[in-house]
Design an enzyme around this catalytic site. Sequence first.
Site, mmCIF file in Angstrom:
data_model
loop_
_atom_site.group_PDB
_atom_site.id
_atom_site.type_symbol
_atom_site.label_atom_id
_atom_site.label_comp_id
_atom_site.label_asym_id
_atom_site.label_seq_id
_atom_site.Cartn_x
_atom_site.Cartn_y
_atom_site.Cartn_z
ATOM 1 N N CYS A 197 -7.027 7.098 4.224
ATOM 2 C CA CYS A 197 -8.416 6.755 4.537
ATOM 3 C C CYS A 197 -8.479 5.514 5.424
ATOM 4 C CB CYS A 197 -9.180 6.540 3.234
ATOM 5 S SG CYS A 197 -10.897 6.101 3.490
ATOM 6 N N CYS A 247 -11.394 3.166 4.696
ATOM 7 C CA CYS A 247 -11.230 2.361 3.467
ATOM 8 C C CYS A 247 -10.218 1.233 3.699
ATOM 9 C CB CYS A 247 -10.691 3.185 2.303
ATOM 10 S SG CYS A 247 -11.419 4.792 2.072
ATOM 11 N N ASP A 248 -9.100 1.556 4.340
ATOM 12 C CA ASP A 248 -7.960 0.633 4.341
ATOM 13 C C ASP A 248 -7.631 0.018 5.700
ATOM 14 O OD1 ASP A 248 -7.630 1.182 1.640
ATOM 15 O OD2 ASP A 248 -6.286 2.862 2.014
#
Length: 299
Positions: A127, A130-131
């Site tokens: 992701c 997200c990261d």
Amino acid sequence: MYDCLIVGAGPAGLTAALYAARANKKVLVLEAKAYGGQIVNAHKVENYPGIKEISGAQYALVLYEQVKALGVEVKMATVLRVTEDKKVITTEGEFTAQSIIIATGAKNRKLNIADEDEFLGRGVSYCATCDGNFYRQKVVAIVGGGNTALEDALYLTDIAEKVYLIHRRDEFRGERKYVNELKTKPNLEIILNSTITALHGHDVLEEITLKNDQGEEQTLAVSALFIAVGQEPSSEAFNNVVDIDPNGYIISPDGVHTKTPGIYVAGDIRQKTLRQLTTAVSDGSIAATTAILEMKAQK
Ligand code: NAP
């Protein structure tokens, strides 16, 4: 007989359980593996409104405890089939409910190479949104040729020092407009006709090895590898009570109902445009509230 049976203990399913339990309904949540869903793999969650920073695992734990404290029953069982009269056949027996919420989510497809699991959260991520921020000004790679990989690559070019986009064919499956935009990015290098064959590092990911169609190998020094090679939704057990699109996602024209009255859908398992924690919990609350209102109307 439960009022509300929820399949899947990820954020969508647990949020549905929270809403149903707070409405005094008898709730059962069935989970095949472990509570929390995909969010437990997120090293840090920094885009959930109202929470500045939390690990995905901690978020899942708090949500699970919140739900359990309301008396929700959670059982480990894999759903094998659901009937139109809302009987849920599982590996651990049969359950019936007035309403069923399907929230089984989708898993990210793996590359299936050695050490992929070992480096998860330590360089390997599924992701980018997200990261990606954890790799600000670092060299990163992304693998995949669909819209997710192309969009993620664009996103990462604004964050990372350099981005390698690696695809196994010479043509992208994703949209041309993304490819054209990517070609204008000076910090992006596209590597075609190549597959990733090995991951290396001590403790955290440091290098990846690629092999091209001619059998030539090269090793790239990267701090992160974002894997965006598609998703695998878990919808097969429900195919007689819901409509499923060619990618395996449950079709719901209004984002909550399925073709079977009393069977609802929530979270990543449904056809939708944004699969995030925020949209999963939103779906869970809407599905439970809709189920409660419709159960009441039937009485
Ligand atoms: P996808 O379209 O299924 O693409 C997956 C990509 O990964 C393909 O390019 C595939 O290569 C590659 N791949 C699969 N297995 C692989 C492996 N083992 N090793 C290396 N590469 C592998 O998945 P997605 O990009 O997640 O998109 C899913 C759906 O959501 C699509 O319908 C997409 O259009 C949609 N989506 C839309 C948007 C948007 O419209 N803004 C954004 C994101 C996603 P091949 O091409 O060679 O098969």
